[in-house]
Structures are given as C-alpha cells and as structure tokens.
Design a protein around this motif. Structure first.
Motif, short mmCIF file in Angstrom:
data_model
loop_
_atom_site.label_atom_id
_atom_site.label_comp_id
_atom_site.label_asym_id
_atom_site.label_seq_id
_atom_site.Cartn_x
_atom_site.Cartn_y
_atom_site.Cartn_z
N TYR A 333 0.83 -1.21 0.00
CA TYR A 333 0.00 0.00 0.00
C TYR A 333 0.86 1.26 0.00
O TYR A 333 0.64 2.18 -0.81
CB TYR A 333 -0.92 0.00 1.22
N TYR A 334 1.85 1.33 0.89
CA TYR A 334 2.66 2.55 0.99
C TYR A 334 3.53 2.75 -0.25
O TYR A 334 3.82 3.89 -0.64
CB TYR A 334 3.51 2.53 2.26
N LEU A 335 3.95 1.67 -0.90
CA LEU A 335 4.66 1.82 -2.18
C LEU A 335 3.73 2.37 -3.26
O LEU A 335 4.13 3.23 -4.05
CB LEU A 335 5.22 0.47 -2.62
N LEU A 336 2.49 1.91 -3.26
CA LEU A 336 1.55 2.35 -4.29
C LEU A 336 1.13 3.81 -4.12
O LEU A 336 0.85 4.49 -5.11
CB LEU A 336 0.31 1.45 -4.28
N ILE A 337 1.09 4.32 -2.90
CA ILE A 337 0.73 5.72 -2.72
C ILE A 337 1.96 6.62 -2.76
O ILE A 337 1.85 7.84 -2.62
CB ILE A 337 -0.06 5.96 -1.41
N ASN A 338 3.14 6.00 -2.96
CA ASN A 338 4.38 6.75 -3.15
C ASN A 338 5.04 6.23 -4.43
O ASN A 338 6.02 5.47 -4.38
CB ASN A 338 5.32 6.56 -1.95
N PRO A 339 4.51 6.61 -5.59
CA PRO A 339 4.96 6.02 -6.86
C PRO A 339 6.45 6.21 -7.15
O PRO A 339 7.04 5.38 -7.84
CB PRO A 339 4.09 6.72 -7.91
N ASP A 481 3.14 -5.09 -12.96
CA ASP A 481 3.00 -3.66 -12.68
C ASP A 481 1.74 -3.50 -11.84
O ASP A 481 0.68 -4.08 -12.17
CB ASP A 481 2.88 -2.86 -13.97
N LEU A 482 1.83 -2.71 -10.78
CA LEU A 482 0.73 -2.58 -9.83
C LEU A 482 0.19 -1.16 -9.82
O LEU A 482 0.95 -0.19 -9.95
CB LEU A 482 1.17 -2.94 -8.41
N SER A 483 -1.12 -1.04 -9.63
CA SER A 483 -1.74 0.27 -9.41
C SER A 483 -2.88 0.09 -8.41
O SER A 483 -3.56 -0.94 -8.40
CB SER A 483 -2.27 0.87 -10.72
N LEU A 484 -3.06 1.10 -7.57
CA LEU A 484 -4.04 1.02 -6.51
C LEU A 484 -5.43 1.40 -7.01
O LEU A 484 -5.60 2.43 -7.67
CB LEU A 484 -3.63 1.95 -5.36
N GLU A 485 -6.41 0.58 -6.70
CA GLU A 485 -7.80 0.88 -7.05
C GLU A 485 -8.32 2.00 -6.15
O GLU A 485 -7.92 2.13 -4.98
CB GLU A 485 -8.67 -0.36 -6.90
N ALA A 486 -9.25 2.79 -6.67
CA ALA A 486 -9.77 3.96 -5.94
C ALA A 486 -10.38 3.58 -4.60
O ALA A 486 -10.26 4.34 -3.62
CB ALA A 486 -10.80 4.69 -6.81
N GLU A 487 -11.00 2.42 -4.53
CA GLU A 487 -11.68 2.03 -3.29
C GLU A 487 -10.73 1.78 -2.13
O GLU A 487 -11.15 1.71 -0.96
CB GLU A 487 -12.52 0.77 -3.52
N SER A 488 -9.42 1.64 -2.42
CA SER A 488 -8.44 1.36 -1.36
C SER A 488 -7.53 2.55 -1.07
O SER A 488 -6.49 2.39 -0.43
CB SER A 488 -7.59 0.13 -1.75
N LYS A 489 -7.89 3.74 -1.52
CA LYS A 489 -7.06 4.91 -1.31
C LYS A 489 -6.84 5.21 0.17
O LYS A 489 -5.78 5.69 0.58
CB LYS A 489 -7.68 6.14 -1.99
N GLU A 490 -7.84 4.91 1.00
CA GLU A 490 -7.73 5.18 2.44
C GLU A 490 -7.55 3.88 3.22
O GLU A 490 -7.99 3.76 4.37
CB GLU A 490 -8.99 5.91 2.93
N TRP A 491 -6.89 2.92 2.64
CA TRP A 491 -6.77 1.58 3.23
C TRP A 491 -6.13 1.59 4.61
O TRP A 491 -6.47 0.77 5.47
CB TRP A 491 -5.93 0.70 2.29
N SER A 492 -5.23 2.52 4.86
CA SER A 492 -4.49 2.52 6.13
C SER A 492 -5.33 2.97 7.32
O SER A 492 -4.87 2.86 8.47
CB SER A 492 -3.25 3.40 6.02
N ASN A 493 -6.54 3.48 7.10
CA ASN A 493 -7.41 3.87 8.21
C ASN A 493 -8.05 2.62 8.80
O ASN A 493 -9.08 2.14 8.34
CB ASN A 493 -8.49 4.85 7.74
N GLN A 494 -7.40 2.05 9.80
CA GLN A 494 -7.81 0.77 10.36
C GLN A 494 -7.92 0.84 11.87
O GLN A 494 -7.30 1.69 12.52
CB GLN A 494 -6.79 -0.32 9.98
N ARG A 495 -8.69 -0.08 12.42
CA ARG A 495 -8.76 -0.23 13.86
C ARG A 495 -7.84 -1.36 14.31
O ARG A 495 -7.46 -2.23 13.51
CB ARG A 495 -10.20 -0.49 14.30
#
Length: 518
Positions: A333-339, A481-495
C-alpha cells in the motif's frame, strides 16, 4: 441469675444494639468508604509514587480509559496522541506507564546480566491462555520459555532456513501463477487475501509437512476463517481484562461459542502435529529439529512434550502467518501511494536479475533499497503495533533513567514509538531513504526502532519473516506492474484489536512477463 443466663442476656443486648446501629449507619458507612476510596485516588494521582509521571489525570485515576481505548480499536492513535502531548513517558492507568523512549527497550525487554535484576514478567492482563491449559512459548515462565526457545531456535537457524529456501521459492511461484490467473479477469485483486493465502500455506507446509491449499483454492479454509474470526473477539476480551477483577467475571460470563472456537483452533493444530509425527515427510521441516531434541515426548526437562508441541503449533499458525501478510499488505500500500519509491524499487529489482531463477533469498538480502523499503514498512506500519506490557519486579527497577516501583505495568507501543516526532523526522511519511543514510534523517533515533522486539523474548521467527517478505514482494514486483484501485485509497485507516482489522487491498495487476523460468 446464673453466669450462663447473664452471658446469654448480654449477648442478646449486644446483638440488638449492633443491629440497630448497623441499620442506622449503613448509608453512612457506604459514604465513608466511598470518601476514603476517593481520597486514596486523589492522593495516588497527585501525591502517589507515580504522580510525577506525565499524563491525563483521568487515566491516572482509572483503568476505564485504557479499556475503552482498546475496546474501540483506537489504541495506536490514542497512545500516539498522548505521547505527542505529554512526551516519551506517559501514565496511562493507576499502575501503568507507556514509553516511546528508546532506552526503555533494553530496560523493559532486554537481557538481565549478573543476576542483579529480575526479568520483567509478562503482564497477564494482555495474554490469553491456551484453551487446553498447556504452556507455549508466548506465555511460558522464564525456565520453560528458555527450554522451548532452545529447542525451536534450531528450526529457525540460518542452516535450517537455507534448507527451506527451495520450498519458499516454490510457494512464491505458486502465488505468482495464481495472481496471473486472476489478473486476466481485468479487475482489482485483494492483495491482503493473496498474501494471507500464501503465508498460511507456507507456514503449514514448513510446520506440518502439508499445506492448507488455501492458495490453490483462492479461499480461506475453515481453520483460517476461525483464526481471523477470533482476533477481534480476543481483542475485546483483552480490553475488558484491563479492569481489575474483571478476568474472573470474563471467565464466568464468556459465551460457550468463544471457548469452542479456541478449542477448535487448537484441535486443528493438534491434529496436524499428530499426523506429522506419524510420518516422515521426506524433507526437513520445522518439526524435524524439534523431534531431534525432544526424545521421549513426556520429557519436559530436556525436550518438549506432545501437549507442548500441540500448543506451540497453534502459535506458529497465528504468529508466523498473519503478521508477515500484514507487513506485505502495508508495504504494498505505501509503495503504491508513493509512486516514486515504487519506481525506484522496481528498477532495482528488474535491473539486478535477468531471469527469475536468479531470485534467491541470499541475493535478495543484498538489495539495499528493497531492504530499506522493508524496514520503513515495519516502521510506519508495524504488524504488532500494540503495547506488549511487562510487570516491574517487586523490588522496583530503573527504566529510562527513572526509578519505577514494583508491580507497575510498563510497555512500549511500536506504533507510537515509530511515529513519535521526537524519534523520527517526517514520522508519518514513507521514506526508505532514512535507512540508507540520507543526511536529512541523520537525527532519527534508530535505537527506538525494534520491529521484532528485543531481549530473550524477541521474535524467534525474525529471519524467516525477512526471507518471506523479501521473496514474496520481489516476485510480485518482478512479474507485475501494480496500481491502486480507488476504493483502497484510504486503506491505512484501520482499527486495532491486538492485530490490525484490515480491509481488502484492491490492486490492479498487469503481468509483465508471459511465463517464468523457475
């Protein structure tokens, strides 16, 4: 009038007088007790032995704020906020302190030398006993833990793991094959699921000589579903256990279904241990080394008993699977939001190897940016982010230069420590370069970074974890090659309920190689 009569009359008079007095003063007695209790709380908060430890006064007065924090899954965020407000040492209960000071790692969790200080025992309010009542490496006392670790350490030695390298590569190839199948469907792939499928099959194969086949079937089997279904329940139970005297009530009121889940998990583990002991898998596995050193399975002095094997197997199937998949998911996830970081890592991997057969665990250990990314992933998204509390010995001890009295619960929170701005510059940003000597981050306090804990109870599977993480991530980035889907943009907001409550990590995969050569 006889002495007996006089004594009986006196007793009657006293009994009636006490009854009348008790009826009259009962409400007053309750108010007096309450006043005394509140006076003690006020004294303890403002004048007691921990009164000079910074922190919110309500937390110093009651166990309920901590219990609520854990119940709602907000422990990581709350402790981080408290430390940013009050500093590296915070009082979070009447008898509890949390640290982000690097010096506290050695003082709380480190080795004891010369017999001058006793080991800080694990705080029982955090740990759930094995449903069979048997001891395993996580909850064992010092003597049993030393014995268990001595036996199990051979299974995680460099030689043993080198012997397992072909098996790890085989499972990495299977993961790539399954990902290529789903990539052709031209829709998002849940990488959390596929990392979990792979790590569960690897650990089952390594431990029992037989996989669970969850990767091949691309779905969780009943055992894995049971493990994930129990995590939040265990987290909730642990939250309630923070309140004094609540463990007894929990035991009395615990639903039968919860007990049955624990027993089912242990039975899955026990059955596989028994099958492994009944046959020779024809290749070394983790149990090969255990059996070499156990001899008579009733001997708990030199070896490990059958019931202890059953208990430890259950620990392996939780601690050696979910945590590795968690780190892989978070790092992806962090790699995908930091291209820019992703591009640099992909370039390193694809320029280092000319063929997939060249990708080995030994070669991967030499890739600087890959290893920097993994370390930064462990820092910013630790798989075990919660505090792991210990009890200060009765005689008290110095922690981070300050004397702390005995029987106080003390801990370090991975998340709060790794995100504390005193320890790391730009602490909320994913910057692998900090681990490569970038002068901008020369002030970072790397002594505070202990992703596998430290001391005699640090993670025994650390080297295996690094091997798996390097290999599975590299095989993914080599082939796709990987790209993040829009639905997972806020994936890190977890409990957080001991482990992260992860959502699906939806990623678009584009295969860049038609076939592999491994």
């Amino acid at each position: 009038m006889s002495l007996k009569h006089d004594s009986g009359l006196l007793a009657t008079i006293i009994e009636k007088s006490l009854l009348r007095a008790s009826n009259i003063t009962f409400a007053g007695l309750i108010l007096t007790c309450l006043a005394l209790y509140l006076s003690f709380v006020v004294w303890d908060v403002f004048l007691g032995p921990l009164s000079d430890i910074p922190g919110p006064k309500l937390w110093a007065a009651s166990y309920f704020p901590k219990a609520y924090m854990m119940w709602t899954g907000s422990e990581h965020e709350t402790l981080q906020r408290l430390h940013e407000t009050y500093g590296p040492v915070v009082r979070i209960t009447p008898r509890g302190i949390n640290y982000t000071d690097a010096a506290a790692w050695k003082d709380i969790y480190g080795h004891r030398t010369g017999g001058k200080t006793k080991t800080f025992e694990k705080d029982p309010t955090l740990y759930i006993n094995d449903p069979t009542g048997e001891t395993h490496i996580l909850i064992a006392n010092d003597a049993d833990h030393t014995r268990h670790r001595r036996i199990l350490a051979n299974s995680f030695s460099d030689k043993a793991l080198r012997d397992q390298a072909p098996l790890l590569k085989q499972w990495a190839n299977t993961m790539v094959r399954k990902l290529k199948e789903v990539a052709t469907l031209d829709k998002g792939v849940d990488m959390v699921a596929y990392y979990n499928f792979t790590t569960f099959d690897i650990m089952s194969d390594l431990t029992f000589g037989e996989p669970l086949n969850v990767l091949e079937n691309s779905e969780y089997n009943p055992w894995v579903k049971l493990i994930f279904g129990s995590m939040k329940i265990i987290g909730k139970i642990t939250a309630i256990k923070q309140i004094p005297n609540m463990p007894r009530i929990i035991i009395a009121l615990m639903p039968k279904s919860v007990r049955q889940k624990g027993k089912k998990h242990q039975k899955f583990s026990s059955d596989r241990v028994d099958r492994r002991l009944a046959r020779d898998p024809g290749r070394p596995d983790l149990w090969t080394e255990v059996l070499k050193r156990s001899g008579d399975l009733s001997d708990t002095i030199a070896g490990m008993s059958l019931s202890e094997m059953h208990a430890n197997a259950g620990v392996f199937m939780t601690g050696g699977t979910e945590t590795i998949a968690t780190l892989l998911s978070g790092l992806t996830y962090y790699l995908l939001i930091n291209p820019d970081k992703l591009a640099r890592l992909v370039a390193e991997i694809r320029s280092t190897f000319t063929a997939e057969s060249e990708i080995t665990v030994d070669e991967l250990a030499r890739l600087p940016y890959l290893n920097a990314c993994i370390e930064e992933g462990l820092r910013i998204y630790p798989p075990t982010p919660a505090s792991l509390p210990r009890r200060v010995p009765q005689e008290g001890a110095f922690i981070a230069g300050k004397w702390i009295p005995g029987d106080v619960s003390v801990a370090i929170s991975q998340w709060a420590t790794n995100r504390h701005t005193v320890n790391f510059r730009d602490s909320a940003s994913f910057i692998p370069e900090r681990f490569l000597g970038d002068p901008k981050y020369a002030s970072d306090n790397f002594a505070a970074f202990q992703p596998f804990s430290t001391g005699p109870r640090n993670c025994i599977g650390k080297n295996l974890a690094y091997h798996e993480i390097r290999l599975l991530l590299t095989m993914t980035l080599w082939n796709f090659d990987l790209s993040l889907e829009a639905e997972s943009k806020e994936w890190s907001n977890q409990r957080l309920f001991i482990f992260w409550e992860k959502k699906p990590l939806m990623v678009k995969l584009k295969a860049v190689r038609v076939c592999d050569d491994a």
